[in-house]
Design a protein around this motif. Structure first.
Motif, PDB file in Angstrom:
ATOM      1  N   PRO A 187       0.815  -1.218   0.000  1.00 34.53           N
ATOM      2  CA  PRO A 187       0.000   0.000   0.000  1.00 34.53           C
ATOM      3  C   PRO A 187       0.849   1.268   0.000  1.00 34.53           C
ATOM      4  N   ALA A 188       0.600   2.129  -0.982  1.00 34.47           N
ATOM      5  CA  ALA A 188       1.360   3.382  -1.074  1.00 34.47           C
ATOM      6  C   ALA A 188       1.114   4.260   0.147  1.00 34.47           C
ATOM      7  N   GLY A 189      -0.110   4.181   0.683  1.00 35.56           N
ATOM      8  CA  GLY A 189      -0.428   4.985   1.861  1.00 35.56           C
ATOM      9  C   GLY A 189       0.457   4.639   3.049  1.00 35.56           C
ATOM     10  N   TRP A 190       0.757   3.349   3.196  1.00 40.17           N
ATOM     11  CA  TRP A 190       1.629   2.919   4.306  1.00 40.17           C
ATOM     12  C   TRP A 190       3.053   3.441   4.082  1.00 40.17           C
ATOM     13  N   LEU A 191       3.536   3.339   2.858  1.00 41.93           N
ATOM     14  CA  LEU A 191       4.882   3.825   2.553  1.00 41.93           C
ATOM     15  C   LEU A 191       5.001   5.324   2.855  1.00 41.93           C
TER      16      LEU A 191
ATOM     17  N   GLY B  33       6.763   9.679   7.004  1.00 37.97           N
ATOM     18  CA  GLY B  33       6.506  10.848   7.833  1.00 37.97           C
ATOM     19  C   GLY B  33       5.620  11.916   7.236  1.00 37.97           C
ATOM     20  N   TRP B  34       4.831  11.556   6.228  1.00 37.78           N
ATOM     21  CA  TRP B  34       4.060  12.582   5.520  1.00 37.78           C
ATOM     22  C   TRP B  34       2.603  12.668   5.941  1.00 37.78           C
ATOM     23  N   LYS B  35       2.089  11.743   6.709  1.00 37.09           N
ATOM     24  CA  LYS B  35       0.658  11.729   7.022  1.00 37.09           C
ATOM     25  C   LYS B  35       0.248  13.001   7.769  1.00 37.09           C
ATOM     26  N   GLY B  36      -0.746  13.702   7.233  1.00 35.82           N
ATOM     27  CA  GLY B  36      -1.281  14.883   7.873  1.00 35.82           C
ATOM     28  C   GLY B  36      -0.384  16.107   7.819  1.00 35.82           C
ATOM     29  N   LYS B  37       0.712  16.024   7.055  1.00 37.95           N
ATOM     30  CA  LYS B  37       1.655  17.131   6.987  1.00 37.95           C
ATOM     31  C   LYS B  37       1.083  18.260   6.131  1.00 37.95           C
ATOM     32  N   VAL B  38       1.264  19.503   6.595  1.00 41.20           N
ATOM     33  CA  VAL B  38       0.827  20.683   5.846  1.00 41.20           C
ATOM     34  C   VAL B  38       2.047  21.376   5.264  1.00 41.20           C
ATOM     35  N   VAL B  39       2.011  21.624   3.963  1.00 39.50           N
ATOM     36  CA  VAL B  39       3.105  22.314   3.274  1.00 39.50           C
ATOM     37  C   VAL B  39       2.490  23.470   2.489  1.00 39.50           C
ATOM     38  N   GLY B  40       2.607  24.681   3.012  1.00 40.71           N
ATOM     39  CA  GLY B  40       1.983  25.828   2.358  1.00 40.71           C
ATOM     40  C   GLY B  40       0.479  25.658   2.295  1.00 40.71           C
ATOM     41  N   ASN B  41      -0.073  25.753   1.087  1.00 39.77           N
ATOM     42  CA  ASN B  41      -1.526  25.615   0.904  1.00 39.77           C
ATOM     43  C   ASN B  41      -1.971  24.178   0.670  1.00 39.77           C
ATOM     44  N   THR B  42      -1.017  23.265   0.676  1.00 38.82           N
ATOM     45  CA  THR B  42      -1.352  21.871   0.397  1.00 38.82           C
ATOM     46  C   THR B  42      -0.842  20.968   1.520  1.00 38.82           C
ATOM     47  N   GLY B  43      -0.930  19.669   1.314  1.00 39.43           N
ATOM     48  CA  GLY B  43      -0.496  18.713   2.335  1.00 39.43           C
ATOM     49  C   GLY B  43      -1.122  17.368   2.077  1.00 39.43           C
TER      50      GLY B  43
ATOM     51  N   GLY C 183       1.066  23.732  -9.449  1.00 39.56           N
ATOM     52  CA  GLY C 183       2.510  23.590  -9.255  1.00 39.56           C
ATOM     53  C   GLY C 183       2.862  23.216  -7.825  1.00 39.56           C
ATOM     54  N   GLU C 184       2.143  23.779  -6.856  1.00 37.72           N
ATOM     55  CA  GLU C 184       2.383  23.436  -5.448  1.00 37.72           C
ATOM     56  C   GLU C 184       2.061  21.971  -5.178  1.00 37.72           C
ATOM     57  N   ILE C 185       0.920  21.529  -5.707  1.00 35.06           N
ATOM     58  CA  ILE C 185       0.528  20.121  -5.524  1.00 35.06           C
ATOM     59  C   ILE C 185       1.577  19.204  -6.137  1.00 35.06           C
ATOM     60  N   LEU C 186       2.017  19.536  -7.346  1.00 35.99           N
ATOM     61  CA  LEU C 186       2.999  18.709  -8.042  1.00 35.99           C
ATOM     62  C   LEU C 186       4.324  18.700  -7.297  1.00 35.99           C
ATOM     63  N   ASN C 187       4.722  19.823  -6.758  1.00 36.98           N
ATOM     64  CA  ASN C 187       5.968  19.908  -5.997  1.00 36.98           C
ATOM     65  C   ASN C 187       5.911  19.036  -4.754  1.00 36.98           C
ATOM     66  N   LEU C 188       4.772  19.065  -4.053  1.00 38.89           N
ATOM     67  CA  LEU C 188       4.624  18.200  -2.877  1.00 38.89           C
ATOM     68  C   LEU C 188       4.674  16.725  -3.282  1.00 38.89           C
ATOM     69  N   ALA C 189       4.001  16.372  -4.375  1.00 38.58           N
ATOM     70  CA  ALA C 189       4.009  14.976  -4.846  1.00 38.58           C
ATOM     71  C   ALA C 189       5.435  14.527  -5.146  1.00 38.58           C
ATOM     72  N   ASP C 190       6.225  15.409  -5.761  1.00 36.01           N
ATOM     73  CA  ASP C 190       7.623  15.074  -6.067  1.00 36.01           C
ATOM     74  C   ASP C 190       8.437  14.873  -4.789  1.00 36.01           C
ATOM     75  N   GLN C 191       8.196  15.712  -3.777  1.00 37.27           N
ATOM     76  CA  GLN C 191       8.902  15.565  -2.502  1.00 37.27           C
ATOM     77  C   GLN C 191       8.564  14.228  -1.843  1.00 37.27           C
ATOM     78  N   ILE C 192       7.290  13.858  -1.897  1.00 40.04           N
ATOM     79  CA  ILE C 192       6.855  12.585  -1.306  1.00 40.04           C
ATOM     80  C   ILE C 192       7.513  11.419  -2.044  1.00 40.04           C
ATOM     81  N   LYS C 193       7.520  11.482  -3.382  1.00 42.14           N
ATOM     82  CA  LYS C 193       8.143  10.420  -4.187  1.00 42.14           C
ATOM     83  C   LYS C 193       9.620  10.251  -3.824  1.00 42.14           C
ATOM     84  N   GLU C 194      10.339  11.370  -3.741  1.00 37.49           N
ATOM     85  CA  GLU C 194      11.767  11.315  -3.413  1.00 37.49           C
ATOM     86  C   GLU C 194      11.993  10.726  -2.030  1.00 37.49           C
ATOM     87  N   SER C 195      11.163  11.110  -1.085  1.00 38.96           N
ATOM     88  CA  SER C 195      11.285  10.647   0.292  1.00 38.96           C
ATOM     89  C   SER C 195      11.066   9.135   0.396  1.00 38.96           C
ATOM     90  N   VAL C 196      10.014   8.647  -0.268  1.00 41.22           N
ATOM     91  CA  VAL C 196       9.698   7.215  -0.220  1.00 41.22           C
ATOM     92  C   VAL C 196      10.772   6.397  -0.935  1.00 41.22           C
TER      93      VAL C 196
END
Length: 350
Positions: free
Chosen positions: A279-283, A288-298, A316-329
């Motif tokens: 499950p991607a949600g578990w990863l 450490g991303w569950k419930g995290k707020v980053v600017g206007n997104t999270g 762009g903000e949403i995409l940037n957060l998605a990229d950060q999550i991908k890199e982290s996982v």
């Protein structure tokens, strides 16, 4: 003599009302399509030639990272019709623009089983086979019979049987070689008059036990799935989101065993061919991303797999957060997450 293009399309349209992430982006041209004949008329128009074309249904599985410099076709083709029936099954033809959940509840009310586990999945009927939607132990391909689609030049209507569709996990030929080639207009499902209920999913079993249901019906399954989904996922009318942003990860058994050595509690589900679904949600939560707020997104506080717009977020903000999550996982687990959401950038659909 062709119809005036301006009578067929709108120009410079704000797309915020048409996507559940509530992202403001603009479409150069926009047409609401209510029939197959109208679709063909727009596609055949001389001014359509050379334009980038994007098909939009309920907007529940799309991220507009930029404006769209082309023509968006918003599919609103409606209708439900029984095209075949016998003592055991009914074949229901549904317009691609019908709301998926409303179609499910219609079938539940009729007593036709097979898609009750897919209740409350957002989006339209036309998107369902493209994505091969699935939830709680059921995938669309199990009830799919055929669909009708118009080729992108608007010349003919084609029919695709189940065997033509190359269904896979959240995948189909319409996301592969037929992407941008055809546009779905109608879908036919084969539903059972004497349904076998699928209660294999653990959360469904737990709810059945809690509710002390003696004679289980498809309505019970549908109601349970709705309650489970509502408890896990935010209402996009209240908090902008596109549901699950990433696909669950399919990995080789040895990769999963490596993860289990470090994380004994890691969940995994056998997929055959020496592969496991993680499950991607578990990863994402473990990273450490569950419930995290980053600017206007999270990410959503109750489900890390859901990226949300807290208000005013750009694509762009949403995409940037998605990229950060991908890199982290990937750094933590060595697994590359794949977006389930379709990302639209300035150079077209990705």
């Amino acid at each position: 003599m062709s119809t005036d293009f301006k009578s067929l399309v709108e120009t410079d349209v704000d797309l915020k009302p048409y996507n559940t992430l509530n992202i403001s982006a603009r479409a150069r041209y926009f047409a609401t399509i209510e029939s197959e004949s109208q679709l063909k008329e727009v596609l055949r128009h001389p001014k359509t030639e050379g334009l980038k074309i994007m098909v939009l249904g309920g907007g529940s599985n799309v991220l507009f990272a930029d404006d769209f410099d082309g023509l968006i076709l918003h599919i609103e083709i409606k209708g439900r019709e029984v095209v075949k029936e016998n003592d055991e099954y009914v074949w229901l033809k549904i317009g691609a623009g019908e709301n998926w959940h409303q179609a499910v509840r219609y079938c539940v009310e009729k007593g036709w089983g097979g898609i009750e586990n897919l209740s409350l999945i957002p989006g339209t009927v036309g998107a369902a086979p493209i994505q091969n939607i699935g939830a709680y132990g059921v995938e669309l391909e199990e009830v799919f019979e055929w669909l009708e689609a118009v080729d992108i030049e608007g010349r003919e209507t084609r029919r695709y049987e189940k065997g033509d569709c190359n269904f896979g996990y959240r995948d189909s030929i319409f996301k592969g070689e037929l992407k941008g080639v055809v546009i779905v207009t109608n879908v036919v499902l084969k539903l059972s008059k004497n349904p076998e209920l699928n209660t294999s999913y653990g959360a469904i079993q737990s709810e059945i036990e809690k509710r002390n249901i003696d004679e289980l019906t498809i309505r019970d399954i549908s109601d349970i799935v709705i309650d489970i989904r509502n408890s896990k996922l935010p209402n996009p009318d209240l908090l902008g989101n596109a549901g699950s942003f990433f696909k669950n990860s399919i990995v080789e058994n040895d990769v999963f065993e490596r993860i289990k050595m470090e994380y004994p509690e890691a969940p995994g589900y056998e997929m055959g061919d020496q592969k496991m679904k993680v499950p991607a949600g578990w990863l994402i939560e473990e990273a450490g991303w569950k419930g995290k707020v980053v600017g206007n997104t999270g990410t959503y506080k109750q489900q890390a797999l859901v990226i949300v717009n807290h208000g005013g977020a750009t694509g762009g903000e949403i995409l940037n957060l998605a990229d950060q999550i991908k890199e982290s996982v990937e750094e933590q687990f060595g697994i590359a997450l794949v977006p389930e959401v379709n990302i639209v950038s300035s150079d077209g659909k990705v």
